[in-house]
Design a protein around this motif. Structure first.
Motif, mmCIF file in Angstrom:
data_model
loop_
_atom_site.group_PDB
_atom_site.id
_atom_site.type_symbol
_atom_site.label_atom_id
_atom_site.label_comp_id
_atom_site.label_asym_id
_atom_site.label_seq_id
_atom_site.Cartn_x
_atom_site.Cartn_y
_atom_site.Cartn_z
ATOM 1 N N GLY A 70 0.799 -1.218 0.000
ATOM 2 C CA GLY A 70 0.000 0.000 0.000
ATOM 3 C C GLY A 70 0.830 1.265 0.000
ATOM 4 N N LEU A 71 1.956 1.232 0.687
ATOM 5 C CA LEU A 71 2.841 2.389 0.718
ATOM 6 C C LEU A 71 3.532 2.599 -0.622
ATOM 7 C CD1 LEU A 71 4.331 1.851 4.276
ATOM 8 C CD2 LEU A 71 2.990 3.846 3.566
ATOM 9 N N ASP A 72 3.855 1.501 -1.290
ATOM 10 C CA ASP A 72 4.479 1.609 -2.607
ATOM 11 C C ASP A 72 3.500 2.137 -3.652
ATOM 12 O OD1 ASP A 72 6.871 0.641 -1.671
ATOM 13 O OD2 ASP A 72 6.544 -1.414 -2.353
ATOM 14 N N ASP A 73 2.257 1.660 -3.567
ATOM 15 C CA ASP A 73 1.244 2.044 -4.549
ATOM 16 C C ASP A 73 -0.141 1.905 -3.924
ATOM 17 O OD1 ASP A 73 -0.394 2.520 -6.694
ATOM 18 O OD2 ASP A 73 0.148 0.698 -7.795
ATOM 19 N N PRO A 74 -0.721 2.998 -3.420
ATOM 20 C CA PRO A 74 -2.026 2.926 -2.756
ATOM 21 C C PRO A 74 -3.138 2.354 -3.629
ATOM 22 C CG PRO A 74 -0.983 5.046 -2.339
ATOM 23 C CD PRO A 74 -0.164 4.358 -3.394
ATOM 24 N N THR A 75 -2.987 2.409 -4.954
ATOM 25 C CA THR A 75 -4.041 1.907 -5.834
ATOM 26 C C THR A 75 -4.106 0.388 -5.860
ATOM 27 O OG1 THR A 75 -2.628 1.912 -7.815
ATOM 28 C CG2 THR A 75 -3.807 3.947 -7.312
ATOM 29 N N THR A 113 -7.814 2.217 -0.669
ATOM 30 C CA THR A 113 -6.784 3.247 -0.492
ATOM 31 C C THR A 113 -6.401 3.924 -1.807
ATOM 32 O OG1 THR A 113 -5.010 1.598 -0.756
ATOM 33 C CG2 THR A 113 -5.816 2.020 1.489
ATOM 34 N N SER A 114 -7.126 3.647 -2.869
ATOM 35 C CA SER A 114 -6.739 4.146 -4.194
ATOM 36 C C SER A 114 -6.769 5.668 -4.300
ATOM 37 C CB SER A 114 -7.652 3.542 -5.263
ATOM 38 O OG SER A 114 -9.015 3.868 -5.001
ATOM 39 N N HIS A 115 -7.490 6.331 -3.379
ATOM 40 C CA HIS A 115 -7.589 7.797 -3.413
ATOM 41 C C HIS A 115 -6.463 8.473 -2.635
ATOM 42 C CE1 HIS A 115 -9.505 6.450 0.310
ATOM 43 N NE2 HIS A 115 -9.077 7.587 0.822
ATOM 44 N N ILE A 116 -5.677 7.706 -1.871
ATOM 45 C CA ILE A 116 -4.650 8.292 -1.003
ATOM 46 C C ILE A 116 -3.575 8.985 -1.834
ATOM 47 C CG2 ILE A 116 -2.730 7.678 0.538
ATOM 48 C CD1 ILE A 116 -4.580 5.753 1.936
ATOM 49 N N LYS A 117 -3.190 10.186 -1.381
ATOM 50 C CA LYS A 117 -2.225 11.012 -2.108
ATOM 51 C C LYS A 117 -0.845 11.045 -1.437
ATOM 52 C CE LYS A 117 -5.738 14.182 -4.015
ATOM 53 N NZ LYS A 117 -6.915 13.480 -3.462
ATOM 54 N N ILE A 118 -0.803 10.935 -0.116
ATOM 55 C CA ILE A 118 0.463 11.047 0.605
ATOM 56 C C ILE A 118 0.677 9.810 1.466
ATOM 57 C CG2 ILE A 118 1.760 12.367 2.332
ATOM 58 C CD1 ILE A 118 0.403 14.865 1.352
ATOM 59 N N THR A 119 1.804 9.132 1.244
ATOM 60 C CA THR A 119 2.093 7.902 1.980
ATOM 61 C C THR A 119 3.303 8.010 2.897
ATOM 62 O OG1 THR A 119 3.502 7.057 0.197
ATOM 63 C CG2 THR A 119 1.150 6.508 0.098
ATOM 64 N N ASP A 120 4.095 9.063 2.756
ATOM 65 C CA ASP A 120 5.348 9.133 3.510
ATOM 66 C C ASP A 120 5.337 10.193 4.610
ATOM 67 O OD1 ASP A 120 5.313 11.341 1.913
ATOM 68 O OD2 ASP A 120 7.362 11.115 1.160
ATOM 69 N N ASP A 121 4.173 10.734 4.921
ATOM 70 C CA ASP A 121 4.099 11.762 5.961
ATOM 71 C C ASP A 121 2.680 11.838 6.472
ATOM 72 O OD1 ASP A 121 4.968 13.684 7.676
ATOM 73 O OD2 ASP A 121 5.512 15.156 6.137
ATOM 74 N N ALA A 157 -7.711 16.470 2.629
ATOM 75 C CA ALA A 157 -8.508 15.833 3.677
ATOM 76 C C ALA A 157 -7.723 14.741 4.390
ATOM 77 C CB ALA A 157 -9.775 15.243 3.073
ATOM 78 N N LEU A 158 -8.128 14.468 5.607
ATOM 79 C CA LEU A 158 -7.491 13.416 6.398
ATOM 80 C C LEU A 158 -7.482 12.090 5.644
ATOM 81 C CD1 LEU A 158 -6.387 12.146 9.015
ATOM 82 C CD2 LEU A 158 -8.741 11.988 9.834
ATOM 83 N N LYS A 159 -8.575 11.763 4.971
ATOM 84 C CA LYS A 159 -8.687 10.479 4.295
ATOM 85 C C LYS A 159 -7.674 10.306 3.157
ATOM 86 C CE LYS A 159 -12.184 11.908 0.912
ATOM 87 N NZ LYS A 159 -13.551 11.671 0.414
ATOM 88 N N ASP A 160 -7.081 11.414 2.691
ATOM 89 C CA ASP A 160 -6.123 11.340 1.592
ATOM 90 C C ASP A 160 -4.701 11.059 2.061
ATOM 91 O OD1 ASP A 160 -8.021 11.779 -0.404
ATOM 92 O OD2 ASP A 160 -7.932 13.951 -0.125
ATOM 93 N N TYR A 161 -4.540 10.887 3.377
ATOM 94 C CA TYR A 161 -3.252 10.481 3.951
ATOM 95 C C TYR A 161 -3.273 8.984 4.251
ATOM 96 C CZ TYR A 161 -1.613 15.274 4.822
ATOM 97 O OH TYR A 161 -1.178 16.562 4.688
ATOM 98 N N PHE A 162 -2.134 8.343 4.112
ATOM 99 C CA PHE A 162 -1.996 6.947 4.534
ATOM 100 C C PHE A 162 -1.891 6.894 6.057
ATOM 101 C CE2 PHE A 162 0.007 2.925 5.438
ATOM 102 C CZ PHE A 162 -0.406 2.063 4.429
#
Length: 379
Positions: free
Chosen positions: A280-285, A290-298, A323-328
């Motif tokens: 998921g961290l490599d590729d949220p899709t 989690t396909s909508h997540i934009k930021i995975t490293d912070d 939005a909160l939901k767009d963070y991993f």
């Protein structure tokens, strides 16, 4: 005469090896036998007996996710649902008992979704997980109760074993026990002097193994252990914790094998949360949730406080920009609800088919070594 004709039949050799192994295991095995010692005992049979087959490291057939009627979950904040053992108990109408499906802290956790969304049968779930918990606080000086030992010995056994009411009855063959510990244990190791960490981690894992034995002694036959996610890739991650987790996860895999060999009739499953998170961290899709997540490293610090109070998953803070939901990551350690949702679905898929998030150790080690070299990590 042909020398081969004088050899004992294969089934006699197998029986002889089994007798030797049982003698050592039950007559002279010390309480805290190491994984290496157990392996040396069973090695004599390796040449004539196939290795265990089935889900994870299971050495016996897994009856299937669709047969589960009760789940007992032990863990930390990743699994905590707020269940109170003295409150309303799980039932057909309320499978999580007094745990609200949408918990006020971070929305539904994976146990809730696994029970009510990704289930293949009617399940009643008893979740004893407590935020901040470790395996044994007498080893790591953790001040947060109850730890794994207490969740088993002071909550599960007194409330659900032996002379209890009909309402709390359960059958070993239709019950699944889930154990998800190690995040806090390895974080606590970071705070210890380097000279103590190896021995302390060994004692933690030894105690973990002891508790699997205790669960077995009290009726558990289907046990799924969950390894530790790659916390080195969390916003608070360090190279040090990555090294601790690599050792921990390898030991858990070995523990699953030796426990299967030692506990007659037990089904030991191992879900690879390390691999699940890395994907998921490599590729949220890779996961629909989690396909909508934009930021995975912070994470955004403005959302950290939301962890401590009721919040909508669509919460938006101008300082964060999204939005909160767009963070991993919700905060420095915990994933957002979408990740919990994907985790629940992948666990269900694993329990159905044994093919999801269950990669070989070599693959997991590759992930670990690759992540540890990242620029975000500091000792």
């Amino acid at each position: 005469m042909d020398t081969k004709s004088r050899r004992p039949p294969k089934h006699i050799l197998l029986a002889f090896c089994a007798i030797i192994a049982l003698f050592y295991l039950f007559r002279i095995r010390p309480r805290h036998q190491t994984f290496a010692q157990v392996n040396s005992i069973v090695d004599c049979c390796e040449a004539t007996h196939d290795k265990p087959e089935g889900l994870g490291q299971a050495g016996h057939s897994w009856a299937g996710w669709q047969t589960v009627e009760n789940m007992f979950i032990f863990g930390d904040s990743y699994s905590d649902t707020g269940f109170d053992v003295v409150g309303e108990q799980p039932s057909e109408e309320k499978p999580m008992g007094n745990s609200p499906f949408y918990w006020e802290h971070t929305g539904p956790r994976w146990p809730m979704l696994l029970t009510e969304t990704y289930n293949d049968s009617a399940i009643k779930t008893y979740c004893f997980a407590t935020s901040g918990a470790s395996v044994d606080k007498t080893i790591d000086n953790n001040v947060v109760p109850p730890d794994f030992v207490e969740q088993v010995e002071r909550i599960f056994i007194p409330s659900f074993v032996k002379d209890n009411s009909e309402e709390s009855s359960w059958k070993p063959e239709t019950s699944l026990f889930v154990v998800f510990f190690g995040i806090n244990d390895n974080r606590l190791l970071e705070m210890m002097p380097g000279s103590r960490t190896s021995e302390t981690q060994r004692r933690m894992l030894e105690r973990y193994s002891d508790m699997l034995q205790t669960l077995y002694d009290n009726g558990a036959r289907n046990i799924m252990i969950v390894n530790v996610p790659p916390m080195g890739r969390s916003p608070s991650g360090t190279n040090k914790i990555s090294r601790f987790i690599a050792t921990w996860n390898q030991a858990l895999s070995e523990m699953a094998i030796t426990t299967t060999r030692m506990l007659r009739g037990a089904k030991i499953l191992e879900f690879d949360a390390f691999d699940f998170f890395n994907r998921g961290l490599d590729d949220p899709t890779v996961y629909q949730q989690t396909s909508h997540i934009k930021i995975t490293d912070d994470r955004c610090a403005a959302y950290d406080e939301e962890w401590k109070r009721a919040v909508e998953i669509d919460a938006f803070d101008e300082d964060c920009g999204i939005a909160l939901k767009d963070y991993f990551w919700w905060d420095a350690l915990h994933p957002t609800p979408s990740v919990q949702d994907a985790l629940a679905e992948q666990i269900a898929e694993y329990l159905r088919h044994g093919k999801v998030a269950n990669t070989a150790n070599a693959t997991s080690v590759t992930h670990k070594s690759h992540r540890q070299s990242g620029h975000r990590f500091e000792d």
